[in-house]
Motif scaffolding. Structure first.
Motif, PDB file in Angstrom:
ATOM      1  N   LEU A 156       0.801  -1.229   0.000  1.00 43.64           N
ATOM      2  CA  LEU A 156       0.000   0.000   0.000  1.00 43.64           C
ATOM      3  C   LEU A 156       0.837   1.284   0.000  1.00 43.64           C
TER       4      LEU A 156
ATOM      5  N   ILE B 113      -1.168  -3.969  -5.952  1.00 45.54           N
ATOM      6  CA  ILE B 113      -1.682  -5.348  -5.906  1.00 45.54           C
ATOM      7  C   ILE B 113      -0.904  -6.130  -6.963  1.00 45.54           C
TER       8      ILE B 113
ATOM      9  N   CYS C 207      -0.126   2.723  -3.262  1.00 43.41           N
ATOM     10  CA  CYS C 207      -1.543   2.886  -3.601  1.00 43.41           C
ATOM     11  C   CYS C 207      -1.853   4.346  -3.917  1.00 43.41           C
ATOM     12  N   ILE C 208      -2.597   4.583  -4.992  1.00 42.85           N
ATOM     13  CA  ILE C 208      -2.992   5.959  -5.322  1.00 42.85           C
ATOM     14  C   ILE C 208      -4.499   6.159  -5.100  1.00 42.85           C
TER      15      ILE C 208
ATOM     16  N   ARG D   2     -10.112   1.220  -8.073  1.00 43.57           N
ATOM     17  CA  ARG D   2     -10.416   0.144  -9.035  1.00 43.57           C
ATOM     18  C   ARG D   2     -10.608  -1.199  -8.333  1.00 43.57           C
TER      19      ARG D   2
HETATM   20  S1  SF4 Z   1      -6.316  -0.610  -7.426  1.00 42.48           S
HETATM   21 FE1  SF4 Z   1      -6.627  -0.494  -5.218  1.00 42.48          FE
HETATM   22  S2  SF4 Z   1      -4.600  -0.848  -4.379  1.00 42.48           S
HETATM   23 FE2  SF4 Z   1      -4.293  -0.365  -6.559  1.00 42.48          FE
HETATM   24  S3  SF4 Z   1      -3.938   1.844  -6.528  1.00 42.48           S
HETATM   25 FE3  SF4 Z   1      -6.122   1.536  -6.869  1.00 42.48          FE
HETATM   26  S4  SF4 Z   1      -7.011   1.676  -4.810  1.00 42.48           S
HETATM   27 FE4  SF4 Z   1      -4.822   1.349  -4.529  1.00 42.48          FE
END
Ligand code: SF4
Lengths: 480, 224
Positions: free
Chosen positions: B144, B205, B147-148, B152
């Motif tokens: 994380l 992820i 994480c932005i 999604r």
């Molecule tokens: S998909 Fe989830 S974990 Fe990846 S950047 Fe977006 S919010 Fe963060």
């Protein structure tokens, strides 16, 4: 909230001699040099801050330790991670691609050191006026040589790019293998230039050899002392820069240990901490902390191996060993000659590999049963490099221990500086220009990976301080 | 013909089908509007604001704003470029984005956007937030720090996978992604085949066992 999480790390400004070599010379009551301390800020904190990171990131992450030989860190870490993913033997393509990467690194690093950093010394003699004893002086007097240096370095770097993806900080070696093979086009581009690289390597070797042989009597005592030597060695006793077992010999050539599985290095090597240095002092356990220190790098490798498995380098090795009647060579300045033998060996190895069809194979990565600990060693351009990691059940690093080549040579630096200083200061507590120059020449022989040492010849920033037996500063000189 | 909507983007006439957003119509017309959180297969929610365009003089997110007859859209303007740069610059300092050893380097939408916008160095001071790493799942590595907050994974897990593994918790600068468990990712129903495991634009992820397998230079962003 966020303030409470902010931490400030202060490193004592006196020890943070950015880009400067800092030397302390301690005198006894008779103003003779009792001890030399070469202070190095090798404190990079990597062992601590990679904790918690996933193991597959490590070969890419740790190479940021060094902008000089990142490939060595990349490969040593990848070798340790092979163990973690349960792989003891890579596919032929993966092993040979990694070897090609490594010899490319060795070739470019040795070429850089020779042409850019030490050739002024060998061509003009280290007593010559620093105003001409520099790379510009070489470029003016021997223009072809300066160009050769640049082209050889480029050749090695292109090999790194073709195997690791980038000339610096690539990603080629992954746990259990490699992520690409060598295309026919890439191979042919290298083969086109290989003859030229052979010729230039041979002429570089000749310069180093002739210089050493012609000045042998003067070089023998310079910064020299008897020492043990350590390196990896192939099972049949051949020099192997990528893989092998550990061998240590004493100054007379007697084996202290031989064919030691390097994953058990902790049973043989201990790292001592000294209060005045950030860099640890490794020593051979069975010899003890006082005399157990050793040297690594080209000189040590020439001394430890029984033979070299490429014909031109083997011929050169025999000439090298003949100078000391087959006994270990303890002449510090002979590092340069040994380094050029390895340069030639590297191009011979590169040639063999390029002609090997396995490089076009497609079997790149394998995987076995996961393990929780891995050790990887490699002979980096500057000497044996140790990487050791432990992981937890979630694939995160819990322990890292690195012993870099320059750390292995730590005591040797001090001995060399002490020898030079003792020869200069004999009852008169004064630092002369000559002493400063000679300290630089001595340190340079090892090609240490220090920011100060990467300055061109004659330009290494150096601060030398002289202390009397009561700890008072009696003289200090800085060379910018 | 009558069911088509006609509008302009930077003076170029664009046709849209009823119900299409500005972003969808622009994509169909081959006009690129910069974006980060938008994913064509997921519900758009306009959180990153990078796709902000000027619609009849007012800022709107192109991924959520329906196209309408006669609207005048400005997209490729120096002001919007500056605005997008600022947004991306803020994302970089709000997380710990260490591209140099990130397994998604070269295949990361944030990094690619920074290159596209000509960002070479951070403009704002780093926050160095303390973000968790969850490596407990046998197939997935959750990082994380990178994480932005595009959302999604939240939408994919809820709408496509029907699981709700991820959700936002906290507000403002403390907002973060959390997993649907008191413990760790391994204690959720997350599977590596889930849509939520495929859509992260950055290195948050990640599928274990894939890192650095694509040779440098042949990855997606380099090919572009
Ligand atoms: S998909 Fe989830 S974990 Fe990846 S950047 Fe977006 S919010 Fe963060």
């Amino acid at each position: 909230m966020s303030n409470s999480q902010t931490k400030r790390v202060v490193i004592e400004p006196v020890t943070r001699v950015e880009g400067h070599g800092k030397v302390s010379l301690l005198l006894d009551e008779n103003n003779k040099v009792k001890q030399a301390r070469f202070h190095v800020v090798e404190f990079r904190g990597f062992e601590r801050f990679i904790q918690g990171r996933p193991y597959w990131e490590v070969p890419v992450l740790v190479q940021r330790l060094c902008g000089i030989c990142p490939v060595s860190h990349h490969l040593a870490a990848a070798k340790a991670m092979d163990k973690i993913v349960g792989v003891d033997k890579l596919t032929p393509t993966a092993e040979k691609m990694r070897r090609l990467m490594h010899y490319g690194q060795m070739f470019q690093s040795h070429a850089l050191h020779f042409f850019h950093l030490c050739s002024p010394d060998l061509l003009f003699g280290f007593e010559a006026d620093p105003a001409i004893r520099n790379i510009i002086g070489v470029a003016v007097k021997y223009p072809d040589l300066a160009v050769q240096g640049v082209m050889m370095r480029k050749f090695g770097q292109e090999i790194i790019k073709a195997t690791a993806g980038k000339k610096i900080h690539g990603t080629g070696a992954i746990p259990g293998g490699i992520n690409k093979n060598l295309s026919i086009e890439e191979r042919d581009a290298f083969l086109k230039d290989i003859k030229q690289m052979y010729d230039w390597s041979k002429s570089a070797l000749k310069i180093a050899k002739d210089y050493t042989v012609q000045n042998l009597e003067k070089l023998k005592p310079f910064a020299s002392f008897d020492s043990s030597h350590l390196s990896l060695i192939r099972e049949d006793g051949a020099m192997d820069l990528y893989h092998g077992n550990l061998r240590a010999i004493d100054s007379t050539g007697k084996k202290i240990f031989d064919q030691v599985d390097y994953s058990k290095y902790l049973d043989y090597i201990v790292e001592e901490v000294k209060p005045w240095s950030y860099m640890k002092f490794p020593f051979i356990k069975q010899v003890g902390p006082k005399d157990g220190w050793y040297r690594v790098g080209p000189l040590a490798r020439l001394n430890t191996c029984d033979f070299i498995d490429t014909p031109l380098a083997e011929e050169a090795r025999k000439e090298f060993m003949a100078v000391t009647n087959g006994k270990p060579n303890n002449i510090t300045m002979a590092y340069h000659w040994a380094r050029m033998i390895e340069l030639l060996h590297s191009i011979e190895k590169i040639n063999d590999l390029l002609n090997d069809k396995d490089l076009q194979g497609t079997d790149l990565v394998i995987k076995g049963q996961k393990r929780y600990e891995g050790v990887g060693l490699i002979e980096a351009p500057r000497g044996t490099l140790f990487h050791h990691y432990k992981i937890n059940e979630n694939d995160q690093i819990t322990m890292a221990n690195l012993i870099v080549s320059t750390t292995n040579n730590n005591e040797a630096f001090n001995r060399s500086v002490q020898k030079v200083a003792a020869d200069h200061i004999d009852g008169v507590p004064k630092i002369t220009e000559g002493l400063l120059n000679h300290i630089e020449v001595a340190i340079r022989a090892y090609d240490p990976c220090l920011s100060c040492a990467t300055h061109a010849m004659g330009k290494m920033p150096l601060k030398v301080t002289l202390y009397d037996y009561q700890g008072n500063i009696v003289d200090s000189k800085t060379k910018e | 013909m009558s069911d088509q909507i006609t509008f302009t983007i930077d003076g170029v006439e664009v046709k849209a089908k009823p119900g299409q957003t500005i972003m969808q119509a622009a994509d169909d017309a081959g006009i690129y509007i910069p974006r980060l959180c938008y994913h064509p297969e997921l519900t758009a929610h306009g959180s990153c604001r990078v796709c902000t365009v000027i619609v009849n003089g007012k800022p709107q997110t192109a991924c959520t704003q329906p196209a309408a007859e006669g609207m005048i859209v400005e997209n490729d303007t120096p002001e919007l470029l500056e605005h997008r740069r600022n947004l991306v610059d803020m994302l970089f300092v709000e997380g710990n984005h260490l591209c140099m050893f990130c397994e998604r380097s070269g295949n990361c939408e944030l990094q690619a956007m920074a290159y596209r916008l000509g960002i070479l160095a951070p403009k704002y001071p780093y926050f160095y937030p303390d973000k968790p790493v969850d490596s407990t799942h046998k197939d997935i590595f959750l990082e994380l720090n990178r994480c932005i907050l595009c959302g999604r994974c939240v939408n994919a897990s809820k709408d496509v996978d029907g699981k709700g593994v991820f959700d936002f918790v906290g507000r403002s600068i403390d907002k973060k992604i959390a997993v649907n468990s008191d413990k760790n990712l391994k204690d959720t129903t997350m599977a590596v085949t889930d849509k939520a495991a495929q859509v992260c634009p950055v290195g948050s992820i990640n599928k274990k066992g894939t890192a650095f397998k694509i040779p440098y230079g042949s990855d997606i962003e380099h090919k572009k």
